[in-house]
Structures are given as C-alpha cells and as structure tokens.
Design a protein around this motif. Sequence first.
Motif, PDB file in Angstrom:
ATOM      1  N   PHE A  66       1.898  -5.664   7.283  1.00 25.03           N
ATOM      2  CA  PHE A  66       0.537  -6.094   7.622  1.00 25.03           C
ATOM      3  C   PHE A  66       0.258  -7.475   7.052  1.00 25.03           C
ATOM      4  N   MET A  67       0.758  -7.699   5.821  1.00 21.32           N
ATOM      5  CA  MET A  67       0.488  -8.972   5.140  1.00 21.32           C
ATOM      6  C   MET A  67       1.470 -10.044   5.585  1.00 21.32           C
ATOM      7  N   LEU A 110      -8.456  -2.194   9.296  1.00 22.95           N
ATOM      8  CA  LEU A 110      -7.185  -2.651   9.850  1.00 22.95           C
ATOM      9  C   LEU A 110      -6.189  -2.827   8.704  1.00 22.95           C
ATOM     10  N   GLY A 111      -5.029  -2.226   8.818  1.00 20.88           N
ATOM     11  CA  GLY A 111      -4.017  -2.403   7.779  1.00 20.88           C
ATOM     12  C   GLY A 111      -4.229  -1.528   6.562  1.00 20.88           C
ATOM     13  N   SER A 246     -15.069  -2.298   8.087  1.00 20.28           N
ATOM     14  CA  SER A 246     -14.494  -3.329   8.957  1.00 20.28           C
ATOM     15  C   SER A 246     -14.152  -2.755  10.335  1.00 20.28           C
ATOM     16  N   PHE A 247     -12.886  -2.603  10.668  1.00 23.42           N
ATOM     17  CA  PHE A 247     -12.526  -1.976  11.955  1.00 23.42           C
ATOM     18  C   PHE A 247     -13.107  -0.542  11.958  1.00 23.42           C
ATOM     19  N   TRP A 271     -16.566  -4.939  11.660  1.00 24.47           N
ATOM     20  CA  TRP A 271     -15.914  -5.946  12.523  1.00 24.47           C
ATOM     21  C   TRP A 271     -16.263  -5.559  13.946  1.00 24.47           C
ATOM     22  N   GLN A 325     -12.870  -7.586   0.750  1.00 24.49           N
ATOM     23  CA  GLN A 325     -12.105  -6.584  -0.007  1.00 24.49           C
ATOM     24  C   GLN A 325     -12.916  -5.960  -1.133  1.00 24.49           C
ATOM     25  N   PHE A 330      -8.733  -1.828  -3.812  1.00 26.05           N
ATOM     26  CA  PHE A 330      -7.939  -2.916  -4.414  1.00 26.05           C
ATOM     27  C   PHE A 330      -8.781  -3.784  -5.331  1.00 26.05           C
ATOM     28  N   MET A 342      -6.411 -13.711  -4.535  1.00 21.89           N
ATOM     29  CA  MET A 342      -6.004 -12.965  -3.328  1.00 21.89           C
ATOM     30  C   MET A 342      -7.201 -12.497  -2.522  1.00 21.89           C
TER      31      MET A 342
HETATM   32  C1  LIG Z   1      -2.347 -12.013   7.566  1.00 23.31           C
HETATM   33  C2  LIG Z   1      -2.824 -10.674   7.887  1.00 23.31           C
HETATM   34  N1  LIG Z   1      -3.952 -10.670   8.852  1.00 23.31           N
HETATM   35  C3  LIG Z   1      -3.767  -9.418   9.627  1.00 23.31           C
HETATM   36  C4  LIG Z   1      -4.559  -9.392  10.891  1.00 23.31           C
HETATM   37  C5  LIG Z   1      -5.300 -10.698   8.179  1.00 23.31           C
HETATM   38  C6  LIG Z   1      -5.315  -9.728   6.950  1.00 23.31           C
HETATM   39  N2  LIG Z   1      -6.683  -9.432   6.510  1.00 23.31           N
HETATM   40  C7  LIG Z   1      -7.151 -10.059   5.263  1.00 23.31           C
HETATM   41  C8  LIG Z   1      -6.511  -9.337   4.115  1.00 23.31           C
HETATM   42  C9  LIG Z   1      -6.359  -7.829   3.920  1.00 23.31           C
HETATM   43  C10 LIG Z   1      -5.827  -8.517   2.719  1.00 23.31           C
HETATM   44  C11 LIG Z   1      -5.170  -7.924   1.493  1.00 23.31           C
HETATM   45  C12 LIG Z   1      -5.024  -6.551   1.388  1.00 23.31           C
HETATM   46  C13 LIG Z   1      -4.351  -6.030   0.281  1.00 23.31           C
HETATM   47  C14 LIG Z   1      -3.847  -6.918  -0.680  1.00 23.31           C
HETATM   48  C15 LIG Z   1      -3.124  -6.337  -1.859  1.00 23.31           C
HETATM   49  F1  LIG Z   1      -2.372  -7.236  -2.434  1.00 23.31           F
HETATM   50  F2  LIG Z   1      -4.039  -5.902  -2.743  1.00 23.31           F
HETATM   51  F3  LIG Z   1      -2.367  -5.307  -1.458  1.00 23.31           F
HETATM   52  C16 LIG Z   1      -3.983  -8.293  -0.571  1.00 23.31           C
HETATM   53  C17 LIG Z   1      -4.667  -8.823   0.538  1.00 23.31           C
HETATM   54  C18 LIG Z   1      -5.112  -9.474   3.662  1.00 23.31           C
HETATM   55  C19 LIG Z   1      -6.983  -9.459   2.672  1.00 23.31           C
HETATM   56  C20 LIG Z   1      -7.488  -8.602   7.258  1.00 23.31           C
HETATM   57  O1  LIG Z   1      -7.057  -8.052   8.254  1.00 23.31           O
HETATM   58  C21 LIG Z   1      -8.949  -8.309   6.811  1.00 23.31           C
HETATM   59  N3  LIG Z   1      -9.390  -7.145   7.601  1.00 23.31           N
HETATM   60  C22 LIG Z   1      -9.270  -5.876   7.114  1.00 23.31           C
HETATM   61  S1  LIG Z   1      -8.575  -5.631   5.576  1.00 23.31           S
HETATM   62  C23 LIG Z   1      -8.568  -3.845   5.345  1.00 23.31           C
HETATM   63  C24 LIG Z   1      -7.578  -3.500   4.316  1.00 23.31           C
HETATM   64  C25 LIG Z   1      -6.228  -3.597   4.610  1.00 23.31           C
HETATM   65  C26 LIG Z   1      -5.277  -3.341   3.624  1.00 23.31           C
HETATM   66  C27 LIG Z   1      -5.707  -2.984   2.365  1.00 23.31           C
HETATM   67  F4  LIG Z   1      -4.794  -2.717   1.440  1.00 23.31           F
HETATM   68  C28 LIG Z   1      -7.051  -2.851   2.057  1.00 23.31           C
HETATM   69  C29 LIG Z   1      -7.983  -3.125   3.039  1.00 23.31           C
HETATM   70  N4  LIG Z   1      -9.668  -4.800   7.788  1.00 23.31           N
HETATM   71  C30 LIG Z   1     -10.194  -4.922   9.050  1.00 23.31           C
HETATM   72  O2  LIG Z   1     -10.553  -3.921   9.662  1.00 23.31           O
HETATM   73  C31 LIG Z   1     -10.305  -6.234   9.580  1.00 23.31           C
HETATM   74  C32 LIG Z   1      -9.898  -7.316   8.862  1.00 23.31           C
HETATM   75  C33 LIG Z   1     -10.067  -8.516   9.593  1.00 23.31           C
HETATM   76  C34 LIG Z   1     -10.616  -8.161  10.814  1.00 23.31           C
HETATM   77  C35 LIG Z   1     -10.803  -6.704  10.893  1.00 23.31           C
END
Ligand SMILES: CCN(CC)CCN(C[C@]12C[C@](c3ccc(C(F)(F)F)cc3)(C1)C2)C(=O)Cn1c(SCc2ccc(F)cc2)nc(=O)c2c1C=CC2
Length: 402
Positions: A66-67, A110-111, A246-247, A271, A325, A330, A342
Amino acid sequence: MGNTCSNHLGIPPAKGPNAVGCTDFMMDHTAQGTFFRLYYPCQETEKAEKPDWVPSREYFNGLADFMKINRTLSERIFSYLFGPFKIPAYLDAPFKSSGKCPVVIFSHGLGAFRTLYSAICAELASQGFIVASVEHRDQSASATFYFREKTESEKANGKMAKTQDSTQDDLVKVWMYYRALHHGESEFPLRSKQVKQRADECIMALDKLTEINSGIPAQNVLRTQFDWTTLENSMDLCRIAAMGHSFGGATVIEALCKEVKFKCGIALDAWMFPLDDETFPRVKQPIFFINSEKFQWAGNISRMKKLDSAVIQRKMITIRGTVHQSFPDFTFLTGNWIGKLMKLKGEIDPEVAIDLSNKATLAFLQRHLGLEKNFNQWDPLIDGQDDNLIQGTNITLLQSSI
Ligand SMILES: CCN(CC)CCN(C[C@]12C[C@](c3ccc(C(F)(F)F)cc3)(C1)C2)C(=O)Cn1c(SCc2ccc(F)cc2)nc(=O)c2c1C=CC2
C-alpha cells in the motif's frame, strides 16, 4: 511477543465503565462471507491476555504494498516498530450481559484493516456498545484472508502433513492483498464499485449479528475460544449505527442509503470521491462528519455539504491540529518526531484528539439512538464548542477553490 515498547507509547486504554473484550468472526469461509473483529463489554478477567495489534505478518506485507515500499525491508521495520503493541482489549474474554447493547458497524479506510481503529472501537465497547469492525474484501484493505476448500489431491496428501494454516481439515487460508490503481486506470469506477461492496459487507455483518442475537448458532470458521451463544438477546437491534474512517466514511453514507436499520452515521474524515451524486438525496438518516484539519479540500467538503438538510440533522466539526492519521491507532505508536514526519501525528496530543472525537461520537449516538446514558454531557462538542474544535470546516470554499 512481550510488550517490549516503552510504556509511554501505546494505544490508550478505554475510559468507559466496562472492561473490553475482543474476538474475531468469519462466516462463511469464502471472500463473499463476512469477516469482522467484535469489541464488546466483558467480565473482568485477569486470565485473558491482550492480542497483538497486528494479527499476522502478512498485514505488514500488505501495508508495504500500500505504501509502495519494499516488502522485506518494511516488514522488518513494521514488525520492529509496531509488532509488540497490544490492543486495549482482552482476547475472547467472556461477554458481560447488562441489558441490550446498542450496535456499531465500523468500516476501515483505504489500505487499513479491521484491527487498526481499536482505540475508537474499544472506547465504544467500554461505554456499553457492541462494535463489529469489518475487514473488507474489496481489495482496499492492505491485506485480508479467507479460505478455500482443499482439492482432492490436497486432501489425499493432507493426511500426512497437517498444514498449519487450515483451521479445519478441509480449508486452506488464502491471502488477498491491496490492489493499487493500475497505471492509467481511472479511479472512480474502481472506488464506486468498492464502496458498494463495502456497504454490502457492513450490512452482511449486521445481518450476521442479527442472526446471532436471535440465537441462530454461529458457525465461526475461525477457531476462537469465544462462546457466541452468550450474545443471544444481547443486542438492541433498534439502536444501530454505522461508523468509518475516510473510505470507510464514504461506506457509512452508502450503507445508510441502502439499509434503514442504520439509524445514524458517523464519518471520520470521510473521503467523498467514491460516492455517486444521486446517493446524497436518498440518505434519510442523521450524519456526523468529524474532520481533521489537514484532510480538507473544496471538492470533498462541498460534497459533504450536499448532505446538508433542514429536516435531517447533519453536523460537522473539525478537530484543530489533527491530520488524516489522527483517527487510526498508528497515531499513538510512534514518538513525536517520526509521527509528525510520517504524517501520523498532528500538532495536537493524539489522546486529546481521539478523546474529543469519541465524546462527540457518544453524544451524537445518544441523541440519535435514543440512549439513556449520560453522553449528552458532551452535546456542546457536536456544535464545536471546545478550544480544540471548529464548528463545520476550517476552509472557506471560495478560498480553497483557487
Ligand atoms: C502512497 C500511498 N497512497 C495510496 C493511495 C496514499 C496513502 N495514504 C496516505 C498514508 C496512509 C499513510 C501511512 C499509513 C501507515 C503508516 C505506518 F508507517 F504507520 F505504517 C505510515 C503512513 C500513507 C499515510 C492514504 O491513502 C490516505 N488514505 C487513507 S489512510 C488509511 C490507513 C491506511 C493504512 C494504515 F495503516 C492506517 C490507516 N485511507 C483512505 O481511505 C483514503 C486515504 C486517501 C484517500 C482515501
């Protein structure tokens, strides 16, 4: 893994009067079944232990996908950074029946996946809610798993080597990972299809809880020590809400539109992109938008505003100093520097932020589920009356449309 992390970091314990239990449920075993983590008020037991926050390493692999970072490197970093953390809940602890509990169905972003919002879900459970945090199989989760039947040949040679992954003799665990947008693929068709599947999965989880509440035996595919028959007649099926991040916030709106049993919705940093415009007039239930300061842009806010209504209560607050976040767990698990770097932390203390969000949520749930608790003490938060809150949004649509 022992909890080796220094004790100043960790997911904050729930504040409500009940101890919190959690357990996992999957039925049926396929990707079309329902899969959720249940948080519930439990009996005080010292013998139950707290489960690991991330249930298995495959989730870290999915998180790396995802990242868009390298799997092997990141899996070690994540395991080191986040592996030892525990969820503030007791695994499979016995349910504490105290009248009928209101129900919340929670949808991750998402993710993400089902365990990443435990600070929110555990808080609600400690306040007397039964919370099902679903794990979506629309390929929006970092990772998730389901089972398939063993083939005849697998069954044949399965007699010798018992695969550690099969919970039952004839099932094999299959992992589904996050599906990134393909190069040049247009995003809306994918997200629109996913949000509909996500809403259906929330409704399916509710239907499963309804069955369990009526005493229909639950054939949980996952072999857990939890006795699901103790949940018979435990849920107040007139007091059901949908909640998500979000999603998952968009999923809330889609689910409210499809299922009137959801009496209200709480959308954390929704979102709005995946939603069709014609969904908005069809939603008849109250909605509470709790937004972070940074995850705001005109297109997203203007779509939330399409849900404004003179007759149905629609509320919006923004928590100062928060980022996207600030809602998942997290935000509690890294020090200030890494966290800010981050974008896992904003300026505000993460515990203060989640406490405001949780209290405002409880007040809104009391108001629209007709609860007889004291959550109305936090009514002013619904209207943004706190130093760390803004009523509505912090951007003027004109300014941000430039
Ligand atoms: C380049 C990747 N690109 C993918 C489309 C964008 C990636 N992104 C920003 C991020 C998630 C981030 C994140 C997570 C977790 C660490 C960790 F290090 F702590 F693990 C770091 C950094 C990377 C901040 C998002 O997607 C934001 N976002 C999210 S984040 C939900 C989430 C996901 C994983 C988690 F572990 C915790 C929470 N949920 C959504 O529904 C939506 C969006 C955007 C629009 C709709």
